[in-house]
Design an enzyme around this catalytic site. Sequence first.
Site, PDB file in Angstrom:
ATOM      1  N   ALA A 156       0.848  -1.183   0.000  1.00  0.00           N
ATOM      2  CA  ALA A 156       0.000   0.000   0.000  1.00  0.00           C
ATOM      3  C   ALA A 156       0.889   1.241   0.000  1.00  0.00           C
ATOM      4  O   ALA A 156       2.112   1.135  -0.077  1.00  0.00           O
ATOM      5  CB  ALA A 156      -0.907  -0.020   1.231  1.00  0.00           C
ATOM      6  N   SER A 157       0.256   2.411   0.073  1.00  0.00           N
ATOM      7  CA  SER A 157       1.022   3.647  -0.053  1.00  0.00           C
ATOM      8  C   SER A 157       1.912   3.907   1.150  1.00  0.00           C
ATOM      9  O   SER A 157       3.008   4.443   1.009  1.00  0.00           O
ATOM     10  CB  SER A 157       0.074   4.829  -0.258  1.00  0.00           C
ATOM     11  OG  SER A 157      -0.896   4.837   0.770  1.00  0.00           O
TER      12      SER A 157
ATOM     13  N   ASP B 181     -11.433   6.003   0.036  1.00  0.00           N
ATOM     14  CA  ASP B 181     -10.223   5.645  -0.718  1.00  0.00           C
ATOM     15  C   ASP B 181     -10.620   4.767  -1.903  1.00  0.00           C
ATOM     16  O   ASP B 181     -10.324   3.568  -1.936  1.00  0.00           O
ATOM     17  CB  ASP B 181      -9.241   4.917   0.195  1.00  0.00           C
ATOM     18  CG  ASP B 181      -7.840   4.834  -0.410  1.00  0.00           C
ATOM     19  OD1 ASP B 181      -7.635   5.395  -1.507  1.00  0.00           O
ATOM     20  OD2 ASP B 181      -6.967   4.209   0.206  1.00  0.00           O
TER      21      ASP B 181
END
Length: 436
Positions: free
Chosen positions: A133-134, A281
């Site tokens: 993920a980020s 998101d």
Amino acid sequence: MADIPRRATHRTAKLASLPLGVAGRMAAGWGKRLTGQNVAEINAEVSAKTAEQLFAVLGQLKGGAMKFGQALSVFEAAVPDEMAGPYREALTKLQSAAPPMPADSVHRVLGEQLGRAWRKRFAEFDDTPAAAASIGQVHRAIWHDGREVAVKVQYPGADEALRSDLRQLMRFSRLFQSLAPGAEIKPLLAELQDRMVEELDYRTEADNQRAFAKVFHGDADVRVPAVVASAPKAVVTEWVTGKPYARIIADGDREERNVAGRLLAEFHYSAPARVGLLHADPHPGNFMLLPDGKLAVIDFGAVSRLPDGLPTTFGRMIRLALEDKSAELLDLLREERFVQADREIQAEDVLAYLAPFVDPARMPTFHFTRRWLQRQAERVGDLRSPDFRTGRSLNLPPDYLLIHRVTLGATGILCQLDAEVGARDIIARWQPGFSD
């Protein structure tokens, strides 16, 4: 690379390489044109190399750079097909992939967050990350009671990286605007920056997920994995296995696309009324279709708190646009600060601008396509278009920005899915103000 690259000078140089790389490739392309080489082949080569650099830089830096790339990925459906291919592939990679954090870094974080005896809490733990993920990566494991779990571990340095990236990305917003003409890049970056601190504390994410899981427990259409354990930089949840939306977008059949689209639309519109929260998101990496036909939703770091559900104003706007009530629509927009105070604007122009956006509510079933979204982007982005001039007189109040961005993102995914969805009934059921 044990951690996220943290030094501001290093990250700034990496991000600066994006516009510099684009400029260099364009100059080289002009040189090749002058020598008589094929224009189409040159353009394809420039697009492919730019996309490759985009993935390499944003993926390697992770942090805010990767988070922005993930947010941008849902808008690729608005990019014209002749130039979208390479970017589509590169941005889609950012939805679920990035260079992994080494095992010793993962172990160090888990020891800090779950205690030095963290291994005793797991029957098994796979050091190879299952997804990235980020600001963290996910590992597959078996909890001590035999449950299969997902363990999300935050990258060391994520805090500094997020802050540094989002400051620098604001400087390059013009470049990214050209990759996603349907997206409002500067407000998108500003909004991401505002929500950054919340997402850094996984305890907040865990609380959000618990709220969704409680409401959707036993639901016929949606599954939200239960939270098993949480700490500021690590969270353990039930593992779910299904077909990611990115794969359905790439090769799903008609039935899969339509089911995936319907479930996403229903979840997007219903959650604020049912949970008082909006999952904020929206990119395909956060959704999958389970073997039992349910929608699995993951990653609740970004939410919007809507205790009264979606704003009634949006429903009223859609209804008035459908009914061609231009004067009432303009009055509503002025009342809710959607029209800049010092601008003179005609009611008919506002209706002409907004009416195409409410197409999905005009008919029992709407076919969400890339071409439809591209037409909307072209229409409002053409400097010669009356709609462009109208758009410059409109304003998006800050309290509506996140809802607008999430709705646009969800619409982008529906267009990527090429889904046929009964959106009108979903909106009528869950969007206040539409049927009132």
